[in-house]
Design an enzyme around this catalytic site. Structure first.
Site, PDB file in Angstrom:
ATOM      1  N   TYR A   1     -19.043-101.940   9.222  1.00 21.97           N
ATOM      2  CA  TYR A   1     -18.198-100.749   9.204  1.00 21.97           C
ATOM      3  C   TYR A   1     -18.476 -99.861   7.993  1.00 21.97           C
ATOM      4  CZ  TYR A   1     -15.744-101.959  13.382  1.00 21.97           C
ATOM      5  OH  TYR A   1     -15.463-102.211  14.702  1.00 21.97           O
TER       6      TYR A   1
ATOM      7  N   ARG B   1     -21.224 -97.699   9.188  1.00 17.98           N
ATOM      8  CA  ARG B   1     -20.728 -96.664  10.105  1.00 17.98           C
ATOM      9  C   ARG B   1     -19.981 -95.570   9.331  1.00 17.98           C
ATOM     10  NH1 ARG B   1     -17.603 -98.634  15.200  1.00 17.98           N
ATOM     11  NH2 ARG B   1     -18.219 -96.548  15.881  1.00 17.98           N
TER      12      ARG B   1
ATOM     13  N   HIS C   1      -8.509 -94.634  19.431  1.00 20.04           N
ATOM     14  CA  HIS C   1      -9.159 -95.841  18.918  1.00 20.04           C
ATOM     15  C   HIS C   1      -9.094 -95.953  17.401  1.00 20.04           C
ATOM     16  CE1 HIS C   1     -11.652 -95.613  22.863  1.00 20.04           C
ATOM     17  NE2 HIS C   1     -10.555 -96.321  23.020  1.00 20.04           N
TER      18      HIS C   1
ATOM     19  N   CYS D   1      -3.776-103.364   5.621  1.00 20.51           N
ATOM     20  CA  CYS D   1      -3.756-104.711   5.079  1.00 20.51           C
ATOM     21  C   CYS D   1      -3.660-105.722   6.210  1.00 20.51           C
ATOM     22  CB  CYS D   1      -2.577-104.874   4.115  1.00 20.51           C
ATOM     23  SG  CYS D   1      -2.524-106.498   3.309  1.00 20.51           S
TER      24      CYS D   1
ATOM     25  N   CYS E   1       2.602-107.616   4.882  1.00 16.86           N
ATOM     26  CA  CYS E   1       2.352-106.314   4.247  1.00 16.86           C
ATOM     27  C   CYS E   1       2.052-105.268   5.318  1.00 16.86           C
ATOM     28  CB  CYS E   1       1.185-106.428   3.272  1.00 16.86           C
ATOM     29  SG  CYS E   1       0.846-104.899   2.355  1.00 16.86           S
TER      30      CYS E   1
ATOM     31  N   CYS F   1      -5.947-105.202  -0.746  1.00 13.89           N
ATOM     32  CA  CYS F   1      -4.782-104.342  -0.588  1.00 13.89           C
ATOM     33  C   CYS F   1      -4.219-103.958  -1.952  1.00 13.89           C
ATOM     34  CB  CYS F   1      -3.723-105.054   0.235  1.00 13.89           C
ATOM     35  SG  CYS F   1      -2.207-104.084   0.432  1.00 13.89           S
TER      36      CYS F   1
ATOM     37  N   CYS G   1       0.021-105.219  -1.908  1.00 15.18           N
ATOM     38  CA  CYS G   1       0.431-106.616  -2.061  1.00 15.18           C
ATOM     39  C   CYS G   1      -0.520-107.415  -2.944  1.00 15.18           C
ATOM     40  CB  CYS G   1       0.569-107.290  -0.696  1.00 15.18           C
ATOM     41  SG  CYS G   1      -1.002-107.650   0.148  1.00 15.18           S
TER      42      CYS G   1
END
Length: 308
Positions: free
Chosen positions: A67, A70, A121, A129, A134, A194, A197
């Site tokens: 990702y 991408r 999408h 998270c 969370c 994250c 948290c």
């Protein structure tokens, strides 16, 4: 073509409520690689198998590398004139909304008003998270999102045909398609954490295979379609709209009085229910056609130089 444009323009100018379904063909002129297929990303990996919650649980580093690539490629691309034209229509037409199947962020970067853009999408540039306790989620366009995910090989994809060929060129019998290209090792500890948290890993805010489509988006589109007022026009741009729920929206809009205008590069890409004599099919590049057929409402659209 001229008579089609004339009849379409007359209908557009009288349309009060308009829905647009947007697909990958909208971004084709921005030079964005496809998710899968002959020109797909990460050719030595099965992209579909990476886009699942199970894949993330099993190997979050590999999924984040996929990702991150991408995201990088999407940020290198620029919104084209079709993105800009639709954003302008959204600003000038109070009864227009768009439902996008794209995750590339180009509509948002074209400044399409958020309240007129529903993302079926999700987006590559939303993160959330993974901790059960969370609810953190945010928009994030940082590239790379963390230093460990910097794209290797001079900002190229290490699994393209050319990169694999470089690995196997000294092996005459080697099958280039099967050449093994090893991605850099990334530790889980170096993946995005994250900030709220401080415990859970962040994940891309896209809808993975096996996950439910966002109810908020589905409810917003259903609310628009089921309003007591008729729908005048539905655009189908860069998608065949042959998979549900998109396929159903064409039929539902037609049942509310809408005429259909398809803008696709391939004449074969008609909606699942087909077209009638009252509909339009504009064949070609959406980046050229969309601004042209909307200009009586939005005026001329130019591609800004150096637009981010």
């Amino acid at each position: 073509m001229s008579s089609d444009i004339e009849s379409f323009t007359a209908h557009l100018q009288s349309s009060k409520r308009i829905l647009a379904l947007l697909g990958a063909g909208l971004s084709a002129s921005s030079g964005l690689p496809t998710f899968r297929g002959a020109g797909g990303l990460w050719r030595t990996h099965d992209a579909i198998s990476l886009a699942t919650p199970e894949a993330f649980g099993r190997d979050p580093a590999l999924v984040w590398q996929f990702y991150s690539y991408r995201r990088h490629m999407a940020l290198k691309a620029k919104p084209n004139r079709a993105h800009l034209a639709l954003a302008e229509l959204a600003k000038k037409h109070p009864g227009f909304i768009a439902l996008s199947q794209n995750v590339d962020g180009l509509s948002q970067r074209a400044r399409h008003p958020a309240d007129k853009l529903q993302l079926l999408h999700g987006s590559l540039f939303n993160v959330k998270c993974t901790s059960f306790y969370c609810s953190y989620h945010a928009e994030n366009f940082t590239d790379p999102i963390v230093p460990a995910l910097r794209i290797p090989l001079d900002e190229s994809d290490p699994t393209t045909k050319e990169a694999r060929h470089a690995v196997s060129q000294n092996h005459k019998e080697a099958d280039i398609a099967d050449a093994q290209v090893h991605l850099p090792s990334v530790q889980v500890a170096d993946l995005p954490k994250c900030p709220e948290c401080h415990e859970g890993l962040l994940r891309p805010g896209v809808v993975w295979f096996g996950e439910s489509l966002p109810s908020k988006v589905l409810n917003a589109v259903d609310s628009f379609i089921n309003d007591s007022t008729k729908i005048d026009l539905i655009f189908v741009i860069g998608t065949s709209a042959s998979v549900y729920p998109a396929a159903g929206y064409v039929d539902e809009a037609r049942a509310k009085g809408a005429r259909v205008a398809v803008i696709n590069a391939d004449r074969a890409d008609e909606p699942a229910g087909g077209l009638t004599d009252n509909d339009w099919f504009f064949e070609g590049d959406a980046a050229q056609i969309v601004p042209d057929i909307l200009k009586t409402i939005i005026g001329e659209v130019e591609q800004p130089i150096g637009m981010l």
